[in-house]
Design an enzyme around this catalytic site. Sequence first.
Site, PDB file in Angstrom:
ATOM      1  N   SER A   1      -2.921  -7.854   2.602  1.00  0.00           N
ATOM      2  CA  SER A   1      -3.145  -7.778   4.050  1.00  0.00           C
ATOM      3  C   SER A   1      -3.535  -9.156   4.580  1.00  0.00           C
ATOM      4  O   SER A   1      -3.117  -9.554   5.669  1.00  0.00           O
ATOM      5  CB  SER A   1      -4.271  -6.780   4.365  1.00  0.00           C
ATOM      6  OG  SER A   1      -3.930  -5.502   3.903  1.00  0.00           O
TER       7      SER A   1
ATOM      8  N   ARG B   1      -1.871  -5.318  -8.438  1.00  0.00           N
ATOM      9  CA  ARG B   1      -0.745  -6.233  -8.218  1.00  0.00           C
ATOM     10  C   ARG B   1      -0.667  -7.164  -9.424  1.00  0.00           C
ATOM     11  O   ARG B   1       0.037  -6.903 -10.377  1.00  0.00           O
ATOM     12  CB  ARG B   1      -0.966  -7.029  -6.922  1.00  0.00           C
ATOM     13  CG  ARG B   1      -0.851  -6.165  -5.686  1.00  0.00           C
ATOM     14  CD  ARG B   1      -1.407  -6.842  -4.477  1.00  0.00           C
ATOM     15  NE  ARG B   1      -2.833  -7.107  -4.653  1.00  0.00           N
ATOM     16  CZ  ARG B   1      -3.644  -7.558  -3.720  1.00  0.00           C
ATOM     17  NH1 ARG B   1      -3.180  -7.850  -2.534  1.00  0.00           N
ATOM     18  NH2 ARG B   1      -4.918  -7.746  -3.956  1.00  0.00           N
TER      19      ARG B   1
ATOM     20  N   HIS C   1       0.844  -1.205   0.000  1.00  0.00           N
ATOM     21  CA  HIS C   1       0.000   0.000   0.000  1.00  0.00           C
ATOM     22  C   HIS C   1       0.879   1.256   0.000  1.00  0.00           C
ATOM     23  O   HIS C   1       0.601   2.224  -0.717  1.00  0.00           O
ATOM     24  CB  HIS C   1      -0.885   0.057   1.260  1.00  0.00           C
ATOM     25  CG  HIS C   1      -1.960  -0.986   1.328  1.00  0.00           C
ATOM     26  ND1 HIS C   1      -2.061  -1.887   2.369  1.00  0.00           N
ATOM     27  CD2 HIS C   1      -2.995  -1.255   0.499  1.00  0.00           C
ATOM     28  CE1 HIS C   1      -3.112  -2.666   2.178  1.00  0.00           C
ATOM     29  NE2 HIS C   1      -3.703  -2.302   1.043  1.00  0.00           N
TER      30      HIS C   1
ATOM     31  N   LYS D   1     -15.009  -7.717   3.927  1.00  0.00           N
ATOM     32  CA  LYS D   1     -14.696  -8.848   4.820  1.00  0.00           C
ATOM     33  C   LYS D   1     -14.593  -8.329   6.243  1.00  0.00           C
ATOM     34  O   LYS D   1     -14.123  -7.204   6.443  1.00  0.00           O
ATOM     35  CB  LYS D   1     -13.344  -9.462   4.434  1.00  0.00           C
ATOM     36  CG  LYS D   1     -13.418 -10.311   3.177  1.00  0.00           C
ATOM     37  CD  LYS D   1     -12.095 -11.010   2.934  1.00  0.00           C
ATOM     38  CE  LYS D   1     -11.308 -10.310   1.842  1.00  0.00           C
ATOM     39  NZ  LYS D   1      -9.949 -10.737   1.648  1.00  0.00           N
TER      40      LYS D   1
END
Length: 161
Positions: free
Chosen positions: A129, A91, A16, A40
């Site tokens: 993450s 990504r 990030h 989530k």
Amino acid sequence: MKALYPGSFDPITNGHLDVLKRARKVFDQLTVAVVENPRKAPLFSAAERRRLVEESLREVGIEDVPVITYSGLLIDCAKRLGVVAIVRGLRATSDFDYEFQMALMNRDLDADIETVFFMTAGEYSFLSSSIVKEVKRYGGDVSKFVPRCVERALEEKFKEG
Ligand code: PNS
């Protein structure tokens, strides 16, 4: 030109930060926006995620990027702040479908706000993450992938049980 860098940041990673540094070179003003209710269930509360972004920015010597939290639609937050662009990191190709869907929906909701993508550095192209949390939960070393304050916060969180 003002831009918004939104995300769950549960927690913020060096990937990030890499995207943020790239976006900061392009936009005059960048604000990080931490979503309060991510898709989530988060490990960290919105206040904790925001504090970790702020501390991480201090660790890397970035002082001119404010951090806010928002709830509701991202596009409404972007409109409130009067930004011209929403920044997202890409990504691998696996990010593409969701990002494409979100960018087109956000364009439909407000055609004046562009979504701009930055490619992460290759070394972070597999980083997320979720994978950081999984590795740290079982005692693995994630020091290369997150700021020190995040590593400590993960240790504390998993000690709590
Ligand atoms: O870091 P993430 O989880 O990929 O971030 C996704 C995020 C937070 C930008 C997105 O889920 C969000 O802003 N949610 C709020 C609701 C919303 O606007 N969803 C997108 C509709 S096109």
